[in-house]
Design a protein around this motif. Sequence first.
Motif, PDB file in Angstrom:
ATOM      1  N   ASN A  84      45.731  43.276  36.068  1.00 54.61           N
ATOM      2  CA  ASN A  84      44.593  43.479  36.977  1.00 54.61           C
ATOM      3  C   ASN A  84      44.697  44.818  37.708  1.00 54.61           C
ATOM      4  O   ASN A  84      44.609  44.895  38.933  1.00 54.61           O
ATOM      5  CB  ASN A  84      44.454  42.348  37.995  1.00 54.61           C
ATOM      6  CG  ASN A  84      43.914  41.088  37.363  1.00 54.61           C
ATOM      7  OD1 ASN A  84      43.412  41.094  36.245  1.00 54.61           O
ATOM      8  ND2 ASN A  84      44.012  39.988  38.087  1.00 54.61           N
ATOM      9  N   TYR A 113      43.032  45.185  41.405  1.00 51.03           N
ATOM     10  CA  TYR A 113      41.795  44.441  41.647  1.00 51.03           C
ATOM     11  C   TYR A 113      42.008  42.965  41.354  1.00 51.03           C
ATOM     12  O   TYR A 113      42.977  42.570  40.702  1.00 51.03           O
ATOM     13  CB  TYR A 113      40.661  44.998  40.783  1.00 51.03           C
ATOM     14  CG  TYR A 113      40.905  44.915  39.297  1.00 51.03           C
ATOM     15  CD1 TYR A 113      40.540  43.779  38.570  1.00 51.03           C
ATOM     16  CD2 TYR A 113      41.504  45.975  38.617  1.00 51.03           C
ATOM     17  CE1 TYR A 113      40.779  43.705  37.203  1.00 51.03           C
ATOM     18  CE2 TYR A 113      41.737  45.900  37.254  1.00 51.03           C
ATOM     19  CZ  TYR A 113      41.368  44.761  36.548  1.00 51.03           C
ATOM     20  OH  TYR A 113      41.598  44.681  35.198  1.00 51.03           O
ATOM     21  N   SER A 114      41.103  42.150  41.862  1.00 48.93           N
ATOM     22  CA  SER A 114      41.086  40.730  41.510  1.00 48.93           C
ATOM     23  C   SER A 114      39.901  40.516  40.589  1.00 48.93           C
ATOM     24  O   SER A 114      38.908  41.234  40.659  1.00 48.93           O
ATOM     25  CB  SER A 114      40.979  39.853  42.759  1.00 48.93           C
ATOM     26  OG  SER A 114      39.748  40.079  43.411  1.00 48.93           O
ATOM     27  N   ASP A 115      40.026  39.551  39.716  1.00 46.10           N
ATOM     28  CA  ASP A 115      38.969  39.269  38.750  1.00 46.10           C
ATOM     29  C   ASP A 115      38.619  37.788  38.832  1.00 46.10           C
ATOM     30  O   ASP A 115      39.192  36.955  38.144  1.00 46.10           O
ATOM     31  CB  ASP A 115      39.431  39.639  37.338  1.00 46.10           C
ATOM     32  CG  ASP A 115      38.316  39.539  36.320  1.00 46.10           C
ATOM     33  OD1 ASP A 115      37.176  39.222  36.710  1.00 46.10           O
ATOM     34  OD2 ASP A 115      38.589  39.766  35.132  1.00 46.10           O
ATOM     35  N   GLU A 116      37.711  37.472  39.707  1.00 45.96           N
ATOM     36  CA  GLU A 116      37.259  36.096  39.901  1.00 45.96           C
ATOM     37  C   GLU A 116      35.773  36.025  39.576  1.00 45.96           C
ATOM     38  O   GLU A 116      34.953  35.683  40.416  1.00 45.96           O
ATOM     39  CB  GLU A 116      37.549  35.656  41.339  1.00 45.96           C
ATOM     40  CG  GLU A 116      39.023  35.701  41.677  1.00 45.96           C
ATOM     41  CD  GLU A 116      39.295  35.719  43.165  1.00 45.96           C
ATOM     42  OE1 GLU A 116      38.332  35.726  43.963  1.00 45.96           O
ATOM     43  OE2 GLU A 116      40.473  35.741  43.529  1.00 45.96           O
ATOM     44  N   GLY A 117      35.431  36.386  38.352  1.00 46.47           N
ATOM     45  CA  GLY A 117      34.031  36.429  37.951  1.00 46.47           C
ATOM     46  C   GLY A 117      33.467  37.831  38.051  1.00 46.47           C
ATOM     47  O   GLY A 117      32.718  38.269  37.196  1.00 46.47           O
ATOM     48  N   ASN A 118      33.825  38.543  39.093  1.00 49.16           N
ATOM     49  CA  ASN A 118      33.468  39.963  39.219  1.00 49.16           C
ATOM     50  C   ASN A 118      34.674  40.694  39.801  1.00 49.16           C
ATOM     51  O   ASN A 118      35.493  40.116  40.496  1.00 49.16           O
ATOM     52  CB  ASN A 118      32.208  40.163  40.078  1.00 49.16           C
ATOM     53  CG  ASN A 118      32.358  39.614  41.469  1.00 49.16           C
ATOM     54  OD1 ASN A 118      33.334  38.956  41.792  1.00 49.16           O
ATOM     55  ND2 ASN A 118      31.383  39.875  42.312  1.00 49.16           N
ATOM     56  N   LEU A 119      34.787  41.954  39.464  1.00 49.75           N
ATOM     57  CA  LEU A 119      35.935  42.744  39.898  1.00 49.75           C
ATOM     58  C   LEU A 119      35.800  43.125  41.367  1.00 49.75           C
ATOM     59  O   LEU A 119      34.725  43.515  41.822  1.00 49.75           O
ATOM     60  CB  LEU A 119      36.054  44.007  39.053  1.00 49.75           C
ATOM     61  CG  LEU A 119      36.278  43.792  37.562  1.00 49.75           C
ATOM     62  CD1 LEU A 119      36.377  45.136  36.851  1.00 49.75           C
ATOM     63  CD2 LEU A 119      37.504  42.960  37.304  1.00 49.75           C
ATOM     64  N   ARG A 120      36.904  43.012  42.083  1.00 47.10           N
ATOM     65  CA  ARG A 120      36.939  43.382  43.494  1.00 47.10           C
ATOM     66  C   ARG A 120      38.223  44.161  43.747  1.00 47.10           C
ATOM     67  O   ARG A 120      39.325  43.655  43.520  1.00 47.10           O
ATOM     68  CB  ARG A 120      36.889  42.130  44.360  1.00 47.10           C
ATOM     69  CG  ARG A 120      36.939  42.396  45.829  1.00 47.10           C
ATOM     70  CD  ARG A 120      36.708  41.105  46.606  1.00 47.10           C
ATOM     71  NE  ARG A 120      37.301  41.146  47.904  1.00 47.10           N
ATOM     72  CZ  ARG A 120      36.799  41.772  48.951  1.00 47.10           C
ATOM     73  NH1 ARG A 120      35.658  42.421  48.819  1.00 47.10           N
ATOM     74  NH2 ARG A 120      37.402  41.762  50.104  1.00 47.10           N
ATOM     75  N   PRO A 141      30.361  50.966  47.657  1.00 40.83           N
ATOM     76  CA  PRO A 141      30.890  51.038  46.284  1.00 40.83           C
ATOM     77  C   PRO A 141      31.862  52.208  46.124  1.00 40.83           C
ATOM     78  O   PRO A 141      31.769  53.205  46.825  1.00 40.83           O
ATOM     79  CB  PRO A 141      29.640  51.278  45.433  1.00 40.83           C
ATOM     80  CG  PRO A 141      28.494  50.885  46.286  1.00 40.83           C
ATOM     81  CD  PRO A 141      28.912  51.090  47.700  1.00 40.83           C
ATOM     82  N   ASP A 175      44.634  45.308  31.868  1.00 44.47           N
ATOM     83  CA  ASP A 175      43.868  44.106  32.181  1.00 44.47           C
ATOM     84  C   ASP A 175      44.749  42.919  32.575  1.00 44.47           C
ATOM     85  O   ASP A 175      44.413  42.170  33.488  1.00 44.47           O
ATOM     86  CB  ASP A 175      42.979  43.746  30.989  1.00 44.47           C
ATOM     87  CG  ASP A 175      41.702  43.065  31.412  1.00 44.47           C
ATOM     88  OD1 ASP A 175      41.347  43.147  32.605  1.00 44.47           O
ATOM     89  OD2 ASP A 175      41.051  42.448  30.546  1.00 44.47           O
TER      90      ASP A 175
END
Length: 183
Positions: free
Chosen positions: A56, A82-89, A41, A53
């Motif tokens: 991203n 970051y990518s936002d496909e349900g959860n941030l990565r 993390p 937002d």
Amino acid sequence: MTALRSTIARWGAAGFLATAIALGGVQLSAQAIAGHNSNAPVSYAADRIELQDRENRVVLSGNVQITQADLSLNAARTIVNYSDEGNLRIQRIMATGGVDVQRGNERARGDTAVYDFNRRIITMAGNVRLDRGGDTLNGGRLVIDLATGRSSVDGRASGSSSVSGATTNSSGRVSGTFSVPQN
């Protein structure tokens, strides 16, 4: 004349061997950072945080401190994509303004840096300095491949993995100092 050529050839071979050993040290010099777990993390702190937002991304400015496991990155400003496909990565961190990356007894500094999480590569550019114990390495660009553990230093801040917008005062050569064990 043959004896002179033989002596020159031996000194040339010895010089080549010394250079190969020294360059081997260059490749190994970023091993502490290269052994980093890039899946850990990421924590952050800054004087100001702006969430963009729609793009991203998050812009952190003022005394930015980012840590991941035992690796720390300090800079004046960072952009975290970051990518936002349900959860941030996190995809990438771009840092500018006196960037300092440290892990254990190894420290890399430069004008700018990009930490590409997908490729597991940290690229630093502009007045790069790598310190490990008593050894130092200076150049224009440092690329640390966290997956393979290999690192390379170029004299200029350009090339296929350059950090955009980087400037350098480098002479175009890599320089440094290797400590010698005392007997």
